[in-house]
Design a protein around this motif. Structure first.
Motif, PDB file in Angstrom:
ATOM      1  N   CYS A   9       0.841  -1.212   0.000  1.00 26.94           N
ATOM      2  CA  CYS A   9       0.000   0.000   0.000  1.00 26.94           C
ATOM      3  C   CYS A   9       0.863   1.244   0.000  1.00 26.94           C
ATOM      4  O   CYS A   9       1.700   1.411   0.883  1.00 26.94           O
ATOM      5  CB  CYS A   9      -0.863   0.054   1.252  1.00 26.94           C
ATOM      6  N   ARG A 202     -10.128  -7.300 -15.329  1.00 34.76           N
ATOM      7  CA  ARG A 202      -9.578  -6.259 -14.464  1.00 34.76           C
ATOM      8  C   ARG A 202     -10.506  -5.048 -14.462  1.00 34.76           C
ATOM      9  O   ARG A 202     -10.980  -4.608 -15.501  1.00 34.76           O
ATOM     10  CB  ARG A 202      -8.199  -5.871 -14.961  1.00 34.76           C
ATOM     11  N   ARG A 205      -9.711   1.273 -10.943  1.00 35.77           N
ATOM     12  CA  ARG A 205      -9.367   1.476  -9.541  1.00 35.77           C
ATOM     13  C   ARG A 205     -10.611   1.785  -8.708  1.00 35.77           C
ATOM     14  O   ARG A 205     -11.458   2.562  -9.130  1.00 35.77           O
ATOM     15  CB  ARG A 205      -8.421   2.675  -9.476  1.00 35.77           C
TER      16      ARG A 205
HETATM   17  N1  UDP Z   1       2.555   0.700  -4.598  1.00 38.39           N
HETATM   18  C1  UDP Z   1       3.551   0.617  -3.623  1.00 38.39           C
HETATM   19  N2  UDP Z   1       4.622   1.466  -3.701  1.00 38.39           N
HETATM   20  C2  UDP Z   1       4.771   2.380  -4.711  1.00 38.39           C
HETATM   21  C3  UDP Z   1       3.769   2.419  -5.726  1.00 38.39           C
HETATM   22  C4  UDP Z   1       2.674   1.569  -5.641  1.00 38.39           C
HETATM   23  O1  UDP Z   1       3.456  -0.198  -2.713  1.00 38.39           O
HETATM   24  O2  UDP Z   1       5.755   3.118  -4.713  1.00 38.39           O
HETATM   25  C5  UDP Z   1       1.385  -0.208  -4.521  1.00 38.39           C
HETATM   26  C6  UDP Z   1       0.045   0.470  -4.626  1.00 38.39           C
HETATM   27  O3  UDP Z   1      -0.411   0.910  -3.357  1.00 38.39           O
HETATM   28  C7  UDP Z   1      -0.829  -0.644  -5.198  1.00 38.39           C
HETATM   29  C8  UDP Z   1       0.138  -1.400  -6.085  1.00 38.39           C
HETATM   30  O4  UDP Z   1       1.453  -1.048  -5.644  1.00 38.39           O
HETATM   31  O5  UDP Z   1      -1.302  -1.521  -4.198  1.00 38.39           O
HETATM   32  C9  UDP Z   1      -0.028  -1.077  -7.564  1.00 38.39           C
HETATM   33  O6  UDP Z   1      -0.040   0.312  -7.768  1.00 38.39           O
HETATM   34  P1  UDP Z   1      -1.138   1.013  -8.685  1.00 38.39           P
HETATM   35  O7  UDP Z   1      -2.441   0.358  -8.508  1.00 38.39           O
HETATM   36  O8  UDP Z   1      -1.105   2.486  -8.403  1.00 38.39           O
HETATM   37  O9  UDP Z   1      -0.560   0.734 -10.138  1.00 38.39           O
HETATM   38  P2  UDP Z   1      -1.401   0.510 -11.510  1.00 38.39           P
HETATM   39  O10 UDP Z   1      -2.461  -0.507 -11.204  1.00 38.39           O
HETATM   40  O11 UDP Z   1      -1.960   1.824 -11.865  1.00 38.39           O
HETATM   41  O12 UDP Z   1      -0.382   0.012 -12.478  1.00 38.39           O
END
Ligand code: UDP
Ligand code: MG
Length: 312
Positions: A9, A202, A205
């Protein structure tokens, strides 16, 4: 079998409560069905958030008996945070499922993953069927990236992010990979073991914004390629060879121009040296690249093999 769900997180105060509610339903159902033991739990990793995430993790710990929390000293990025969680989780659990905090991945797929685990799979990859909720740009850049990875010889599971089940055994082996630049979705297939993929749709968000803006995404892709493949170095050598053959063609052309009198003085020797020297330099850099690639692979200190069973 004792299950733990690992959730990295980073500034997820807007989603963590809802994520926890949904994961609790899954864990309780699995316990009711006797698929996992009653001690199964959920581990939240706070990756140096600067919002209320850590306080909420503490609050959840008070409200639920099965919550664990891990707070990292600063933001180290998704991959490192996830590894911290996985390696902590494997200590006293049999099955570890990793999932993002934002509910983009369908939590009900965990049931399918557990089923596949009981069929004998040590690793179960969650892969998305569709990217309907991703923007046009994200969808197409992601597809391009998987194709490029494939071309460069790094094995990755198509459309799989970091939503997966891993057995304790596979995580024990993963802990022997000593590299610093993590690209878990490329490293885990290197483990071998029996594995399978389950598919899901998927979603967008649940709340909050993506923590992977374009720049971070491009860095991640670049890191993925350079962590998993030394092929770009070999391509330099190949380019040198190609240019060498073009030089030979140019040599013929230059000779013809020279003898037909179409070349001004000095042009022939100049152009000839440009082409030949160019190819020579590229080939030399390519040779250096081969050695650098070897050094690079050695410094990663990856295990040479993994023993699955030993009958003595
Ligand atoms: N996350 C993390 N550290 C970071 C960036 C993201 O732990 O520096 C976590 C974020 O909280 C989420 C997961 O990694 O649970 C994926 O991030 P996100 O959903 O924002 O990425 P996306 O789905 O947009 O590629
Ligand atoms: Mg997300």
């Amino acid at each position: 079998m004792k299950l733990i769900i690992v959730v990295p997180c980073y500034n997820e105060e807007m989603v963590i409560i809802e994520t926890n509610n949904q994961l609790q339903i899954v864990v309780n159902k699995l316990i009711d069905e006797n698929k996992v033991t009653a001690e199964s739990s959920i581990l939240y990793i706070d990756d140096g958030s600067n919002d209320n995430t850590w306080n909420l993790i503490n609050k959840l710990r008070n409200d639920f008996h099965n919550i664990k929390g891990l707070k990292l000293s600063k933001n180290v990025g998704h991959q490192n945070a996830l590894l911290a969680g996985l390696l902590t989780a494997k200590i006293d659990n049999d099955i570890v499922v990793s999932i993002d905090a934002d509910l983009q991945d369908d939590v009900n797929v965990i049931f399918k993953m557990i089923e596949e685990y009981y069929k004998g799979n040590e690793i179960v990859y969650g892969a998305r069927n569709s990217r309907n909720f991703d923007s046009f740009f994200k969808k197409h850049t992601a597809i391009l990236f998987y194709k490029l990875m494939c071309f460069l010889g790094a094995e990755t599971i198509y459309n799989h992010a970091d939503y997966r089940l891993m057995s304790k055994k596979s995580l024990d082996e993963l802990s022997n990979f000593n590299e610093r630049n993590l690209f878990l979705r490329g490293m885990i297939p290197l483990l071998g073991f029996s594995s399978t993929t389950v598919y899901y749709d998927r979603q967008s968000r649940f709340a909050g914004v993506s923590k992977y803006p374009l720049i971070k995404m491009m860095n991640f892709a670049l890191n993925g390629i350079t962590s998993m493949s030394v092929k770009p170095l070999r391509l330099i050598f190949l380019l040198g060879i190609i240019i060498f053959f073009i030089s030979i063609g140019m040599f013929v052309y230059i000779l013809l121009s020279y003898f037909t009198g179409n070349a001004i003085a000095g042009w022939s020797s100049l152009i000839l040296s440009v082409w030949f020297l160019g190819s020579l330099i590229l080939i030399s850099v390519g040779v250096l690249g081969e050695y650098i690639g070897k050094i690079y692979n050695e410094t990663k200190d990856r295990p040479r093999y993994i023993i699955e069973k030993y009958l003595d």
